[in-house]
Design a protein around this motif. Structure first.
Motif, PDB file in Angstrom:
ATOM      1  N   TYR A  54      11.284  18.149 -96.409  1.00  0.00           N
ATOM      2  CA  TYR A  54      10.891  18.572 -97.760  1.00  0.00           C
ATOM      3  C   TYR A  54      10.010  17.481 -98.346  1.00  0.00           C
ATOM      4  N   TYR A 106       9.511  28.540 -86.552  1.00  0.00           N
ATOM      5  CA  TYR A 106       9.344  27.436 -87.494  1.00  0.00           C
ATOM      6  C   TYR A 106       8.537  27.941 -88.679  1.00  0.00           C
ATOM      7  N   LEU A 125      18.297  29.781 -91.512  1.00  0.00           N
ATOM      8  CA  LEU A 125      17.233  28.867 -91.942  1.00  0.00           C
ATOM      9  C   LEU A 125      17.798  27.463 -92.112  1.00  0.00           C
ATOM     10  N   GLU A 126      17.266  26.522 -91.370  1.00  0.00           N
ATOM     11  CA  GLU A 126      17.701  25.135 -91.462  1.00  0.00           C
ATOM     12  C   GLU A 126      16.531  24.287 -91.942  1.00  0.00           C
ATOM     13  N   LEU A 127      16.777  23.474 -92.962  1.00  0.00           N
ATOM     14  CA  LEU A 127      15.720  22.629 -93.503  1.00  0.00           C
ATOM     15  C   LEU A 127      15.422  21.476 -92.551  1.00  0.00           C
ATOM     16  N   ASN A 162      15.085  22.252-103.749  1.00  0.00           N
ATOM     17  CA  ASN A 162      15.493  22.351-102.355  1.00  0.00           C
ATOM     18  C   ASN A 162      16.558  23.420-102.196  1.00  0.00           C
ATOM     19  N   GLY A 195      16.025  16.267 -93.198  1.00  0.00           N
ATOM     20  CA  GLY A 195      16.832  17.165 -92.378  1.00  0.00           C
ATOM     21  C   GLY A 195      17.842  16.504 -91.473  1.00  0.00           C
ATOM     22  N   TRP A 222       9.525  22.522 -94.419  1.00  0.00           N
ATOM     23  CA  TRP A 222       9.565  23.018 -93.041  1.00  0.00           C
ATOM     24  C   TRP A 222      10.988  23.456 -92.739  1.00  0.00           C
ATOM     25  N   TYR A 223      11.103  24.645 -92.159  1.00  0.00           N
ATOM     26  CA  TYR A 223      12.401  25.186 -91.757  1.00  0.00           C
ATOM     27  C   TYR A 223      12.362  25.601 -90.294  1.00  0.00           C
ATOM     28  N   ARG A 224      13.533  25.590 -89.685  1.00  0.00           N
ATOM     29  CA  ARG A 224      13.704  26.199 -88.372  1.00  0.00           C
ATOM     30  C   ARG A 224      14.603  27.412 -88.559  1.00  0.00           C
ATOM     31  N   GLN A 225      14.231  28.523 -87.952  1.00  0.00           N
ATOM     32  CA  GLN A 225      15.019  29.744 -88.103  1.00  0.00           C
ATOM     33  C   GLN A 225      15.479  30.267 -86.747  1.00  0.00           C
TER      34      GLN A 225
END
Lengths: 114, 108
Positions: A48, A90, A43-45, B95, A58, A34-37
């Motif tokens: 995972y 997201y 892109l922020e993780l 990752n 994260g 899952w990322y937030r953009q």
């Protein structure tokens, strides 16, 4: 072959609400992300998973963001409570987790928090 | 941050021109992925390059990797309007660390 599916595509929430975003990875993939953009942060993780086990959560997103992988074909991201600064796209991605480690992305959910 | 640049870069070129996008990274890697993101869609892998390749080509795309300077570049030859997108570089294995990206606009 079905790619990564994300629902809903758009979400509007009031500040303080709880929202749940959904993701279905590519069948057979072992890794899910899952990322937030945002334009500023890129892109922020957020999370995972490898074979349904949480590998990375994260850091800074821990307190109000919770991702779960209920089975190998479904994941959710809960944001509780939402804040205006959570407005972003997201993205969910999946990967075989071997070889070239190519990530396959879904179309994303655009979240607007009022 | 994994990456040297901190802001989303923006480039605007005329159709038919060549363009090169650069990124630098801080942590050692042996592979760099380049992703493309079209408006309203998620990123998609377009080319990856390993440290033993130095240069990789795919159609009009050319990627380079210099592990000594920890930098990579993506070039597009004779850009077309359909090349308009945001381009990201990413390092890592399971990752990834994604750069902020370059927003490329190709004007007809």
């Amino acid at each position: 072959d079905a790619g990564v599916t994300q629902t809903p595509r758009h979400e509007v929430a009031e500040k303080g609400q709880t929202i749940i975003l959904k993701c279905e990875p590519v069948s057979g993939h072992n890794d899910l992300f899952w990322y937030r953009q945002t334009k500023i942060q890129g892109l922020e993780l957020l999370s995972y998973f490898r074979s349904k086990s949480l590998m990375e959560d994260g850091g800074a997103f821990k307190d109000r963001f919770k991702a779960e992988m209920l089975n190998s074909s479904f994941s959710t991201l809960k944001i509780q409570p939402t804040e205006p600064k959570d407005s972003a796209v997201y993205l969910c991605a999946s990967s075989f987790g071997t070889g070239v480690y190519e990530q396959y992305f879904g179309p994303g959910t655009r979240l607007t928090v009022l | 941050s994994q990456w040297g640049e901190e802001n989303l870069q923006a480039l605007s070129i005329q159709e038919g021109e060549d363009v090169t996008m650069n990124c630098s990274y801080k942590t050692y890697t042996t592979v760099v992925h380049w992703y493309r993101q079209d408006s309203g869609r998620g990123p998609a892998l377009i080319i990856l390059i390993r440290s033993n390749e130095r240069e990789k080509r795919s159609g009009r795309l050319r990627a380079t990797l210099d592990t000594s300077s920890q930098s990579s570049s993506l070039s597009i030859t004779a850009a077309q309007c359909e090349d308009t997108a945001v381009y990201f570089c990413a390092t890592g294995y399971q990752n990834f660390y994604f750069g902020k990206g370059t927003s490329l606009t190709v004007i007809p």
